[in-house]
Enzyme design. Sequence first.
Site, PDB file in Angstrom:
ATOM      1  N   ASP A  61       0.855  -1.189   0.000  1.00 56.62           N
ATOM      2  CA  ASP A  61       0.000   0.000   0.000  1.00 56.62           C
ATOM      3  C   ASP A  61       0.897   1.248   0.000  1.00 56.62           C
ATOM      4  O   ASP A  61       1.858   1.310  -0.758  1.00 56.62           O
ATOM      5  CB  ASP A  61      -0.959  -0.046   1.200  1.00 56.62           C
ATOM      6  CG  ASP A  61      -2.118   0.936   1.079  1.00 56.62           C
ATOM      7  OD1 ASP A  61      -3.139   0.578   0.486  1.00 56.62           O
ATOM      8  OD2 ASP A  61      -1.993   2.073   1.561  1.00 56.62           O
TER       9      ASP A  61
ATOM     10  N   TYR B  46      -3.652  10.925   0.777  1.00 57.89           N
ATOM     11  CA  TYR B  46      -4.110  10.695  -0.597  1.00 57.89           C
ATOM     12  C   TYR B  46      -4.061  11.992  -1.404  1.00 57.89           C
ATOM     13  O   TYR B  46      -3.625  11.990  -2.558  1.00 57.89           O
ATOM     14  CB  TYR B  46      -5.525  10.123  -0.587  1.00 57.89           C
ATOM     15  CG  TYR B  46      -5.564   8.651  -0.267  1.00 57.89           C
ATOM     16  CD1 TYR B  46      -5.658   7.689  -1.268  1.00 57.89           C
ATOM     17  CD2 TYR B  46      -5.465   8.215   1.052  1.00 57.89           C
ATOM     18  CE1 TYR B  46      -5.668   6.343  -0.972  1.00 57.89           C
ATOM     19  CE2 TYR B  46      -5.479   6.871   1.365  1.00 57.89           C
ATOM     20  CZ  TYR B  46      -5.577   5.938   0.346  1.00 57.89           C
ATOM     21  OH  TYR B  46      -5.564   4.586   0.642  1.00 57.89           O
TER      22      TYR B  46
ATOM     23  N   HIS C 178      -4.676  -7.794   0.038  1.00 56.99           N
ATOM     24  CA  HIS C 178      -4.007  -6.512   0.182  1.00 56.99           C
ATOM     25  C   HIS C 178      -3.222  -6.369   1.483  1.00 56.99           C
ATOM     26  O   HIS C 178      -2.137  -5.795   1.496  1.00 56.99           O
ATOM     27  CB  HIS C 178      -5.053  -5.403   0.078  1.00 56.99           C
ATOM     28  CG  HIS C 178      -4.492  -4.030   0.096  1.00 56.99           C
ATOM     29  ND1 HIS C 178      -3.774  -3.501  -0.956  1.00 56.99           N
ATOM     30  CD2 HIS C 178      -4.528  -3.045   1.050  1.00 56.99           C
ATOM     31  CE1 HIS C 178      -3.402  -2.268  -0.665  1.00 56.99           C
ATOM     32  NE2 HIS C 178      -3.844  -1.972   0.544  1.00 56.99           N
TER      33      HIS C 178
END
Length: 454
Positions: free
Chosen positions: A226, A373, A430
């Site tokens: 990630d 982000y 993930h």
Amino acid sequence: MWLEIILALLLGFVIYWFVSRDKEETLPLGDGWWGPGARPTAPEDESVRPFKVETSEEEIEDLHQRIDRVRLTPPLEDGRFHYGFNSKYLKKILSYWRNEFDWRKQVEILNRYPHFKTKIEGLDIHFIHVKPPQLPSSSTPKPLLMVHGWPGSFYEFYKIIPLLTDPKNHGLSDEHVFEVICPSIPGYSFSEASSKKGLNSVATARIFYKLMLRLGFQEFYIQGGDWGSLICTNMAQMVPSHVKGLHLNMALVLGPYILTLFLGRRILSLLGYTQRDLELLYPFKEKVFYSLIRESGYMHIQCTKPDTVGCALNDSPVGLAAYILEKFSTWTNPEFRDLENGGLDRKFSLDDLLTNVMLYWTTGTIASSQRFYKENLGQGFMANAHDRMKVYVPTGFAAFPCELMHMPEKWVKAKYPKLISYSYMARGGHFAAFEEPELLAQDIRKFVGLLELR
């Protein structure tokens, strides 16, 4: 028409390859100040201070009162996890959280590993530092920096750490024994959030590099998935002479490569893609196109207006849990959206899942974590210099089959030319370290073994 499109895509790919090949660039190291106000003229305090996770009766009572006042919307009939978190199952989680989950016990578990803080570029950076309990004679541990992502935390690594620091007592050989450092990204759990715009993965990579130097490590291994994969990639681009090896379980390698998928399975098989690659990428519309659209709504929000949704999530533990835990469902396996409970009990315990949620709730860091982000992706696709730079550090890659998008070895090697280990993992998604610690530990050890034979 299709012929012209295909030819244009191929031409673009060839031009991109020719322009980007064999440029051993490095990211500028730079410097920064992310604390409040102007940077002080006095030198920064570089002391490393012990830290302990704590809680209080007031903190727990406030949580319980907020859970008691929850207001949920009934799910649609047969809604399962197709519309997001199923509120019928959420009620069961809330009952456990309110009446059985023992936060004080989980705090004790969190404190099993040594925690520290140190000030870097104006921010208090939190990390755990775990040394091997025993070492084979005449050997030294291998320093390994492990970096988490969103919506995870340093707690993701709690089950993999003993496999790396104490392998002999966990059924593994002691040929490779690691000393593990797991920092919290600034703005996540116990690491202080930036007061200024612009703290992105490059700045974080520099901060973590300074952390490793402060701990006395001139050369070290790094591992991430990630955001951790991007931070570690940036560190390898920035200080390649200090990074002995880079291991990833996710890679952000798209660019023109994804366009080749439009050529179809038959053509890709002729271009050297393996049968396993084709199984994980096709049918293209479902496994790539629809899947990315279905799972990326949160990203658009957090790349544009993270503080707005952050207000709601920081005020409601129930909303926060639903928002975070939904990712631990479909990002672990996309088929879990067909289950009433999202498959959350297939790979994780509620204690582990709620401990990760509590690290966001008790520190009030959901909004600051979401800003990462906007700082990294808010400028547009491939807008950063590091997006177009290759990585010339020995690299290992673990391709877990339920990752959000499969990355074939050809794609990974285009970005990481010194790829020496690529593994199709037997299972997992993930949150690799959290979900499949044994598999990930074995692949890290395999990569380091191959690297040391060179």
